[in-house]
Motif scaffolding. Sequence first.
Motif, PDB file in Angstrom:
ATOM      1  N   UNK A 298     -40.858  15.646 -52.070  1.00 60.60           N
ATOM      2  CA  UNK A 298     -40.782  14.232 -51.657  1.00 60.60           C
ATOM      3  C   UNK A 298     -39.333  13.765 -51.580  1.00 60.60           C
ATOM      4  N   UNK A 299     -38.488  14.322 -52.447  1.00 60.41           N
ATOM      5  CA  UNK A 299     -37.063  13.951 -52.436  1.00 60.41           C
ATOM      6  C   UNK A 299     -36.436  14.271 -51.072  1.00 60.41           C
ATOM      7  N   UNK A 300     -37.068  15.192 -50.346  1.00 63.20           N
ATOM      8  CA  UNK A 300     -36.598  15.539 -49.001  1.00 63.20           C
ATOM      9  C   UNK A 300     -37.358  14.773 -47.932  1.00 63.20           C
ATOM     10  N   UNK A 301     -38.691  14.770 -48.042  1.00 62.52           N
ATOM     11  CA  UNK A 301     -39.502  14.149 -46.973  1.00 62.52           C
ATOM     12  C   UNK A 301     -39.281  12.642 -46.905  1.00 62.52           C
ATOM     13  N   UNK A 302     -39.043  11.991 -48.063  1.00 61.79           N
ATOM     14  CA  UNK A 302     -38.859  10.523 -48.048  1.00 61.79           C
ATOM     15  C   UNK A 302     -37.388  10.128 -47.920  1.00 61.79           C
ATOM     16  N   UNK A 303     -36.479  11.106 -47.963  1.00 61.21           N
ATOM     17  CA  UNK A 303     -35.039  10.782 -47.904  1.00 61.21           C
ATOM     18  C   UNK A 303     -34.698  10.140 -46.562  1.00 61.21           C
ATOM     19  N   UNK A 304     -33.806   9.157 -46.592  1.00 60.85           N
ATOM     20  CA  UNK A 304     -33.385   8.506 -45.348  1.00 60.85           C
ATOM     21  C   UNK A 304     -32.299   9.340 -44.671  1.00 60.85           C
ATOM     22  N   UNK A 305     -31.642  10.147 -45.479  1.00 59.15           N
ATOM     23  CA  UNK A 305     -30.669  11.099 -44.931  1.00 59.15           C
ATOM     24  C   UNK A 305     -30.582  12.275 -45.898  1.00 59.15           C
ATOM     25  N   UNK A 306     -30.404  13.459 -45.327  1.00 63.21           N
ATOM     26  CA  UNK A 306     -30.197  14.651 -46.162  1.00 63.21           C
ATOM     27  C   UNK A 306     -28.772  15.132 -45.943  1.00 63.21           C
TER      28      UNK A 306
END
Length: 243
Positions: free
Chosen positions: A76-84
């Motif tokens: 989720x820390x990746x899928x919900x991130x606004x930017x990676x």
Amino acid sequence: MKEITDEIGFFEIVNERRSVRIFDQESPFDHQVVQKCLETAMLAPNSSNMQLWEFYRVPETSLLKIPLSKLCMGQKAGTTARELVVIVVRRKLWKSRAKANLEYIRECYRDADPKKLKRAMAYYKNLVPKFYSKYPFWSIIKQIIAWFVGLKRPMVRQVSSCDVRISLHKSAALAAMTFMYGMKAEGYDTCPMEGFDSKKVKKLLNLPKDAEINMIIGCGKGLPEGVYGRRFRVPSEQVIFKK
Ligand SMILES: Cc1cc2nc3c(=O)[nH]c(=O)nc-3n(C[C@H](O)[C@H](O)[C@H](O)COP(=O)(O)O)c2cc1C
């Protein structure tokens, strides 16, 4: 140098920063802040000032954002991130970085004692190439030389090829940390991740062969449920020792 007086601010940021795994999709997110914090991260200390790092921004508008977050094992820390942000180390750039340092030294030490200039130049002309070059058996030869020299005087022992990689990743991690504190100072949250498929991420981002991914950082405004429990650290007596 300026005296730093706003110490409270720094300690507050360190205390408040948490790894946040769920980011808000509704609140505004200023992508320019990511750029600013990465430029600040470039000021992090790094081995021999070689700056063998690269930072790849993948904002929510990028076509690569969804595939990249899937490669972060769907966290989720990746899928919900606004930017990676993908932090990368680039050993192969050592020659150009050594050259840049030499140009800087020539300019900076122009009016200095010629002996000082020579010594500084020698560091990037002789020592740095010995550390970063890659030849057959060079890693083991360096370790043997270090062992013999170490019989007579203190000597740096971490000279193997593996040690070079560790050194690169140490510096990149310091930049990553600086970035995350910067984001917190700007009111945003982050989550560093090493849970990703490095081979597939390299391919997706079309990274050069020598590139190694240090970590991927999810960014956004964290939601309270994105903090998994109260903070836990072992007691300081278990890790801080005075000799
Ligand atoms: C190098 C590194 C890799 C990490 N990888 C992940 C990860 O893949 N997924 C995740 O949810 N958290 C990851 N974390 C976050 C840690 O779990 C977190 O920092 C630790 O539990 C302490 O919590 P705190 O950051 O909130 O203080 C990573 C942290 C670091 C420094």
